[in-house]
Design a protein around this motif. Structure first.
Motif, PDB file in Angstrom:
ATOM      1  N   LEU A  50       5.480  -6.297   3.882  1.00 28.51           N
ATOM      2  CA  LEU A  50       6.095  -7.524   3.157  1.00 28.51           C
ATOM      3  C   LEU A  50       7.354  -8.151   4.024  1.00 28.51           C
ATOM      4  O   LEU A  50       7.592  -9.154   4.019  1.00 28.51           O
ATOM      5  CB  LEU A  50       6.634  -7.080   1.786  1.00 28.51           C
TER       6      LEU A  50
ATOM      7  N   VAL B 229      12.779  -5.959  -1.046  1.00 28.94           N
ATOM      8  CA  VAL B 229      11.543  -5.561  -1.801  1.00 28.94           C
ATOM      9  C   VAL B 229      11.825  -5.083  -2.991  1.00 28.94           C
ATOM     10  O   VAL B 229      12.630  -4.097  -3.017  1.00 28.94           O
ATOM     11  CB  VAL B 229      10.641  -4.794  -0.845  1.00 28.94           C
TER      12      VAL B 229
ATOM     13  N   ALA C  98       9.984 -11.084   3.782  1.00 30.26           N
ATOM     14  CA  ALA C  98      10.965 -10.932   2.530  1.00 30.26           C
ATOM     15  C   ALA C  98      12.012 -10.145   3.173  1.00 30.26           C
ATOM     16  O   ALA C  98      12.241  -9.459   3.902  1.00 30.26           O
ATOM     17  CB  ALA C  98      10.037  -9.790   1.778  1.00 30.26           C
TER      18      ALA C  98
ATOM     19  N   GLY D   6      10.038  -9.507  -1.291  1.00 33.59           N
ATOM     20  CA  GLY D   6       8.687  -8.756  -1.439  1.00 33.59           C
ATOM     21  C   GLY D   6       8.606  -8.079  -2.933  1.00 33.59           C
ATOM     22  O   GLY D   6       9.571  -7.723  -3.682  1.00 33.59           O
TER      23      GLY D   6
ATOM     24  N   CYS E 145       8.404 -15.266  -4.302  1.00 30.08           N
ATOM     25  CA  CYS E 145       7.704 -13.761  -4.428  1.00 30.08           C
ATOM     26  C   CYS E 145       6.587 -13.746  -3.700  1.00 30.08           C
ATOM     27  O   CYS E 145       5.656 -14.110  -3.862  1.00 30.08           O
ATOM     28  CB  CYS E 145       7.736 -13.403  -5.886  1.00 30.08           C
ATOM     29  N   LEU E 146       6.630 -12.545  -2.589  1.00 35.64           N
ATOM     30  CA  LEU E 146       5.512 -12.453  -1.715  1.00 35.64           C
ATOM     31  C   LEU E 146       5.125 -11.113  -2.575  1.00 35.64           C
ATOM     32  O   LEU E 146       5.913 -10.137  -2.774  1.00 35.64           O
ATOM     33  CB  LEU E 146       5.860 -12.066  -0.449  1.00 35.64           C
TER      34      LEU E 146
END
Lengths: 231, 231
Positions: B185, B193, B190, B123, B147-148
């Motif tokens: 996330l 983060v 994820a 994330g 990438c979230l």
């Protein structure tokens, strides 16, 4: 805000970094652009101030003046020095620049008044050099304060080692010896205690709050800086 | 130590002050003189980076280049910029100076590896401008990360207001909304983060530790700076 504060720091580096944090947190600001522009000259290579004064160590003045010149060049309008012992060279620094240098002992006096202690017997903790130079005893004495200081034994076994712990990033270890000496000064009659070395408030913040007024010279100098800037 | 780190800060001022604290605490040092000399150019007047990128606000580049010139004049050997969004102007700044500018996204990648997350879905939280510029998505994508990012609704109701709270010194209020989005996330897949705006780790530090790896870009940039200096 068109003023820029110059901060002559690195003595020690944790104290001057923490000064920048407190300067920011004490500013009434709703967004970045409301804060005070500042340049921190953090030079931890400045020769040890206490060794210079008490043991004929290397003179720190050339390094201090180099920092003053750097801050002038950076556009500073005034200089704050978050190191009490460096104020032993205040007159030489002030004579070398047109910029006003905010005096940390005056800032401590303002902090004492803010805490409701306008005169009387107070404790002062600091480096052995700060106490030997009588930086606080003389300047606060003129304002009606009577300064009690730790004994030589308390300095050697508690205060001096605790200051060194903070400079070596062992902040939590500094709390107990510093709190013990602060309490002893109150037992001996102090109405408040000035933390007159900028490593000392860092150590004192690492444990329970003390049950008497303490004048933090980092916060005091940050407030004096904000007053200079007109906040 | 004959190297001097230049820190282009003030964006925001609390983040760059905290960067100086973390730089100091992460340094292996037994006394003042073992620490890294640094000059912090804290100019909170730099026009808002997010407004410039997303709403055609005033261009921050002239103010950023003024800071770069100031740090060059102060003797810096490299520049660290504890503001992720300002890295949208990285190429222009790097083209304007011979000094190496440490890239905060590379520092975040090193932090992810240090946390045991060398690739995979992560994330990324940051300003709306940082996400819109795809600073993390592109540079970390090349390294094998997927990438979230938060949804537009999460940005508008949680992340953007929390960043503004920190810039206005209301740090504690920023914890809950930031922690909520970080957790969301992780729920979406994820493994870690990235706190890709330097206000975010300040808010996240104001509450309970999160139960998954978080890459703090203040600490990551401080570690990258110490590697540059040879610690």
């Amino acid at each position: 805000m068109d003023k820029v504060l110059g901060v002559l720091g690195g003595m020690g580096p944790l104290a001057s970094a923490h000064f920048m944090v407190r300067l920011t947190l004490l500013t009434p600001a709703a967004r970045d652009q409301d804060h005070l522009p500042a340049v921190l000259w953090s030079d931890p290579r400045v020769p040890d101030r206490t060794a210079a004064r008490l043991r004929a160590g290397e003179d720190p003045l050339p390094a201090l003046l180099c920092g003053v010149r750097g801050l002038e060049a950076a556009g500073a309008g005034a200089i704050a020095i978050p190191c009490n012992t460096a104020h032993g060279w205040y007159a030489e620094m002030q004579a070398a620049t047109r910029l006003p240098i905010l005096h940390i002992v005056d800032a401590a006096a303002a902090e004492l008044r803010r805490l409701g202690v306008p005169e009387g017997r107070i404790g002062v903790m600091g480096t052995a050099a700060t106490l030997a130079m009588r930086l606080y005893q003389e300047r606060l004495g003129q304002l009606g304060y009577d300064c009690l200081v730790p004994s030589e034994a308390e300095m050697a076994s508690r205060v001096t080692p605790a200051i060194a712990e903070v400079k070596a990033n062992r902040v939590a270890e500094a709390y107990a010896p510093l709190a013990e000496v602060a309490r002893a000064l109150v037992v001996r009659g102090a109405r408040a205690v000035v933390l007159g070395c900028t490593e000392i408030p860092l150590g004192i913040a690492a444990g329970p709050v003390l049950p008497f007024p303490v004048a933090d010279t980092i916060d005091g100098l940050a407030r004096a800086s904000l007053r200079w800037a007109g906040y």
